[in-house]
Design a protein around this motif. Structure first.
Motif, PDB file in Angstrom:
ATOM      1  N   LYS A  61       0.836  -1.209   0.000  1.00 30.43           N
ATOM      2  CA  LYS A  61       0.000   0.000   0.000  1.00 30.43           C
ATOM      3  C   LYS A  61       0.870   1.258   0.000  1.00 30.43           C
ATOM      4  O   LYS A  61       0.600   2.209  -0.746  1.00 30.43           O
ATOM      5  N   ALA A  62       1.914   1.266   0.831  1.00 35.13           N
ATOM      6  CA  ALA A  62       2.824   2.421   0.869  1.00 35.13           C
ATOM      7  C   ALA A  62       3.473   2.633  -0.498  1.00 35.13           C
ATOM      8  O   ALA A  62       3.611   3.768  -0.966  1.00 35.13           O
ATOM      9  N   ARG A  63       3.856   1.525  -1.137  1.00 35.84           N
ATOM     10  CA  ARG A  63       4.472   1.613  -2.464  1.00 35.84           C
ATOM     11  C   ARG A  63       3.526   2.288  -3.457  1.00 35.84           C
ATOM     12  O   ARG A  63       3.928   3.148  -4.228  1.00 35.84           O
ATOM     13  N   TYR A  64       2.252   1.896  -3.426  1.00 35.67           N
ATOM     14  CA  TYR A  64       1.303   2.472  -4.366  1.00 35.67           C
ATOM     15  C   TYR A  64       0.945   3.917  -4.029  1.00 35.67           C
ATOM     16  O   TYR A  64       0.676   4.718  -4.925  1.00 35.67           O
ATOM     17  N   ILE A  65       0.972   4.279  -2.762  1.00 36.72           N
ATOM     18  CA  ILE A  65       0.752   5.681  -2.385  1.00 36.72           C
ATOM     19  C   ILE A  65       1.891   6.532  -2.934  1.00 36.72           C
ATOM     20  O   ILE A  65       1.663   7.571  -3.561  1.00 36.72           O
ATOM     21  N   VAL A  66       3.131   6.075  -2.723  1.00 41.03           N
ATOM     22  CA  VAL A  66       4.300   6.803  -3.232  1.00 41.03           C
ATOM     23  C   VAL A  66       4.263   6.848  -4.761  1.00 41.03           C
ATOM     24  O   VAL A  66       4.522   7.892  -5.373  1.00 41.03           O
ATOM     25  N   LYS A  67       3.909   5.727  -5.379  1.00 41.83           N
ATOM     26  CA  LYS A  67       3.840   5.674  -6.850  1.00 41.83           C
ATOM     27  C   LYS A  67       2.790   6.665  -7.364  1.00 41.83           C
ATOM     28  O   LYS A  67       3.006   7.355  -8.366  1.00 41.83           O
ATOM     29  N   ALA A  68       1.645   6.751  -6.692  1.00 46.86           N
ATOM     30  CA  ALA A  68       0.586   7.683  -7.100  1.00 46.86           C
ATOM     31  C   ALA A  68       1.057   9.131  -6.995  1.00 46.86           C
ATOM     32  O   ALA A  68       0.807   9.942  -7.893  1.00 46.86           O
ATOM     33  N   ILE A  69       1.763   9.445  -5.923  1.00 43.60           N
ATOM     34  CA  ILE A  69       2.309  10.808  -5.784  1.00 43.60           C
ATOM     35  C   ILE A  69       3.317  11.054  -6.903  1.00 43.60           C
ATOM     36  O   ILE A  69       3.327  12.127  -7.515  1.00 43.60           O
ATOM     37  N   GLY A  70       4.125  10.058  -7.204  1.00 42.51           N
ATOM     38  CA  GLY A  70       5.088  10.168  -8.305  1.00 42.51           C
ATOM     39  C   GLY A  70       4.421  10.368  -9.653  1.00 42.51           C
ATOM     40  O   GLY A  70       4.998  10.937 -10.572  1.00 42.51           O
ATOM     41  N   GLY A  72       1.779  12.222 -10.083  1.00 40.87           N
ATOM     42  CA  GLY A  72       1.133  13.525 -10.143  1.00 40.87           C
ATOM     43  C   GLY A  72       0.000  13.766  -9.161  1.00 40.87           C
ATOM     44  O   GLY A  72      -0.519  14.874  -9.081  1.00 40.87           O
ATOM     45  N   PHE A  73      -0.424  12.750  -8.417  1.00 41.56           N
ATOM     46  CA  PHE A  73      -1.498  12.966  -7.450  1.00 41.56           C
ATOM     47  C   PHE A  73      -0.982  13.722  -6.238  1.00 41.56           C
ATOM     48  O   PHE A  73       0.173  13.557  -5.844  1.00 41.56           O
ATOM     49  N   ASN A  74      -1.862  14.530  -5.623  1.00 44.22           N
ATOM     50  CA  ASN A  74      -1.453  15.134  -4.362  1.00 44.22           C
ATOM     51  C   ASN A  74      -1.596  14.066  -3.279  1.00 44.22           C
ATOM     52  O   ASN A  74      -2.367  13.118  -3.421  1.00 44.22           O
ATOM     53  N   PRO A  75      -0.837  14.188  -2.192  1.00 44.92           N
ATOM     54  CA  PRO A  75      -0.839  13.150  -1.156  1.00 44.92           C
ATOM     55  C   PRO A  75      -2.221  12.856  -0.561  1.00 44.92           C
ATOM     56  O   PRO A  75      -2.510  11.712  -0.220  1.00 44.92           O
ATOM     57  N   GLU A  76      -3.084  13.869  -0.444  1.00 42.23           N
ATOM     58  CA  GLU A  76      -4.419  13.659   0.133  1.00 42.23           C
ATOM     59  C   GLU A  76      -5.231  12.665  -0.708  1.00 42.23           C
ATOM     60  O   GLU A  76      -6.004  11.880  -0.164  1.00 42.23           O
ATOM     61  N   ILE A  77      -5.071  12.706  -2.007  1.00 43.39           N
ATOM     62  CA  ILE A  77      -5.773  11.759  -2.885  1.00 43.39           C
ATOM     63  C   ILE A  77      -5.056  10.408  -2.871  1.00 43.39           C
ATOM     64  O   ILE A  77      -5.696   9.360  -2.804  1.00 43.39           O
ATOM     65  N   ALA A  78      -3.722  10.425  -2.889  1.00 40.42           N
ATOM     66  CA  ALA A  78      -2.951   9.177  -2.926  1.00 40.42           C
ATOM     67  C   ALA A  78      -3.236   8.283  -1.715  1.00 40.42           C
ATOM     68  O   ALA A  78      -3.272   7.064  -1.849  1.00 40.42           O
ATOM     69  N   VAL A  79      -3.481   8.872  -0.543  1.00 47.15           N
ATOM     70  CA  VAL A  79      -3.719   8.039   0.644  1.00 47.15           C
ATOM     71  C   VAL A  79      -5.056   7.299   0.589  1.00 47.15           C
ATOM     72  O   VAL A  79      -5.294   6.395   1.387  1.00 47.15           O
ATOM     73  N   LYS A  80      -5.898   7.617  -0.386  1.00 45.83           N
ATOM     74  CA  LYS A  80      -7.124   6.836  -0.582  1.00 45.83           C
ATOM     75  C   LYS A  80      -6.778   5.380  -0.876  1.00 45.83           C
ATOM     76  O   LYS A  80      -7.599   4.489  -0.695  1.00 45.83           O
ATOM     77  N   LEU A  81      -5.545   5.137  -1.339  1.00 44.17           N
ATOM     78  CA  LEU A  81      -5.106   3.785  -1.656  1.00 44.17           C
ATOM     79  C   LEU A  81      -4.962   2.906  -0.406  1.00 44.17           C
ATOM     80  O   LEU A  81      -4.718   1.712  -0.516  1.00 44.17           O
ATOM     81  N   MET A  82      -5.152   3.480   0.767  1.00 39.33           N
ATOM     82  CA  MET A  82      -5.171   2.697   2.008  1.00 39.33           C
ATOM     83  C   MET A  82      -6.434   1.838   2.068  1.00 39.33           C
ATOM     84  O   MET A  82      -6.468   0.818   2.738  1.00 39.33           O
ATOM     85  N   GLY A  83      -7.488   2.262   1.363  1.00 40.33           N
ATOM     86  CA  GLY A  83      -8.738   1.506   1.355  1.00 40.33           C
ATOM     87  C   GLY A  83      -8.563   0.170   0.664  1.00 40.33           C
ATOM     88  O   GLY A  83      -7.829   0.057  -0.330  1.00 40.33           O
ATOM     89  N   ASP A  84      -9.215  -0.848   1.173  1.00 40.20           N
ATOM     90  CA  ASP A  84      -9.059  -2.192   0.610  1.00 40.20           C
ATOM     91  C   ASP A  84      -9.611  -2.317  -0.804  1.00 40.20           C
ATOM     92  O   ASP A  84      -9.160  -3.143  -1.575  1.00 40.20           O
ATOM     93  N   GLU A  85     -10.596  -1.509  -1.148  1.00 39.04           N
ATOM     94  CA  GLU A  85     -11.231  -1.598  -2.469  1.00 39.04           C
ATOM     95  C   GLU A  85     -10.618  -0.633  -3.488  1.00 39.04           C
ATOM     96  O   GLU A  85     -10.978  -0.652  -4.654  1.00 39.04           O
ATOM     97  N   THR A  86      -9.710   0.237  -3.028  1.00 38.07           N
ATOM     98  CA  THR A  86      -9.178   1.299  -3.883  1.00 38.07           C
ATOM     99  C   THR A  86      -7.859   0.864  -4.501  1.00 38.07           C
ATOM    100  O   THR A  86      -6.972   0.367  -3.813  1.00 38.07           O
TER     101      THR A  86
END
Length: 192
Positions: A61-70, A72-86
């Motif tokens: 999950k952390a990898r995908y949050i960092v990848k999402a920020i990389g 172009g997503f802002n961190p507030e949107i990237a942390v949505k990837l903590m959700g099991d369905e996201t």
């Protein structure tokens, strides 16, 4: 270290992952109970579990949050990837239009649309978050939302007129709402 995930992000996005005074990096580490090590010069990131890590998917999950920020997503949107369905879906534009820079730019412009209209319509109708950055289109949402949004983006990439894409989105959104209604009705019936 076992279970360590490695990834590379654009160097110009490293500062966003770190955040002011390291706050974003710290927040991701706290949320996922992981340790993130960043090489700012190379843009490489290593994510490892800590002794506090409970969820076996935390590093992933952390990898995908960092990848999402990389991407172009802002961190507030990237942390949505903590959700099991996201999930995060990345569409590599050169896979569709080749390596021609002008073709990539033209397709990015078609996906964004005049004054961002097309991107906004895809986002509003499917409920996903979209980032168009570099040579990629990144999408965050649940599986069904992403499937519809990705299909709309691929239609645009294959040259389909915007009007046709909007009609497709309207139909799929209507179908998605009907499915949700039936799921809720079934759940309520099951409770009785």
């Amino acid at each position: 270290m076992p279970n360590t995930e490695y990834l590379k992000i654009p160097r110009e996005r490293v500062g966003v992952v770190i955040g002011k005074n390291g706050i974003t990096k710290d927040e991701i580490e706290n949320l996922t109970k992981t340790k993130i090590t960043i090489d700012s010069e190379a843009g490489t990131v290593a994510i490892s579990p800590t002794e506090e890590t409970e969820d076996p998917l935390s590093v992933w999950k952390a990898r995908y949050i960092v990848k999402a920020i990389g991407r172009g997503f802002n961190p507030e949107i990237a942390v949505k990837l903590m959700g099991d369905e996201t999930i995060l879906e990345i569409i590599n534009l050169p896979d569709y239009v080749g390596k021609n820079k002008k073709a990539v730019l033209r397709q990015k412009a078609r996906i964004i649309g005049k004054e961002g209209r097309t991107k906004d319509i895809i986002t509003d109708m499917t409920g996903v978050d979209i980032s168009i950055y570099g040579k990629t289109v990144a999408i965050i949402g649940d599986m069904e939302q992403i499937h519809i949004a990705k299909e709309a983006v691929e239609m645009i990439l294959s040259g389909v007129r915007h009007k046709t894409v909007y009609a497709f989105l309207e139909k799929k959104t209507r179908d998605m709402k009907i499915k949700q209604f039936h799921r809720i009705a079934k759940d309520e019936t099951d409770l009785e």
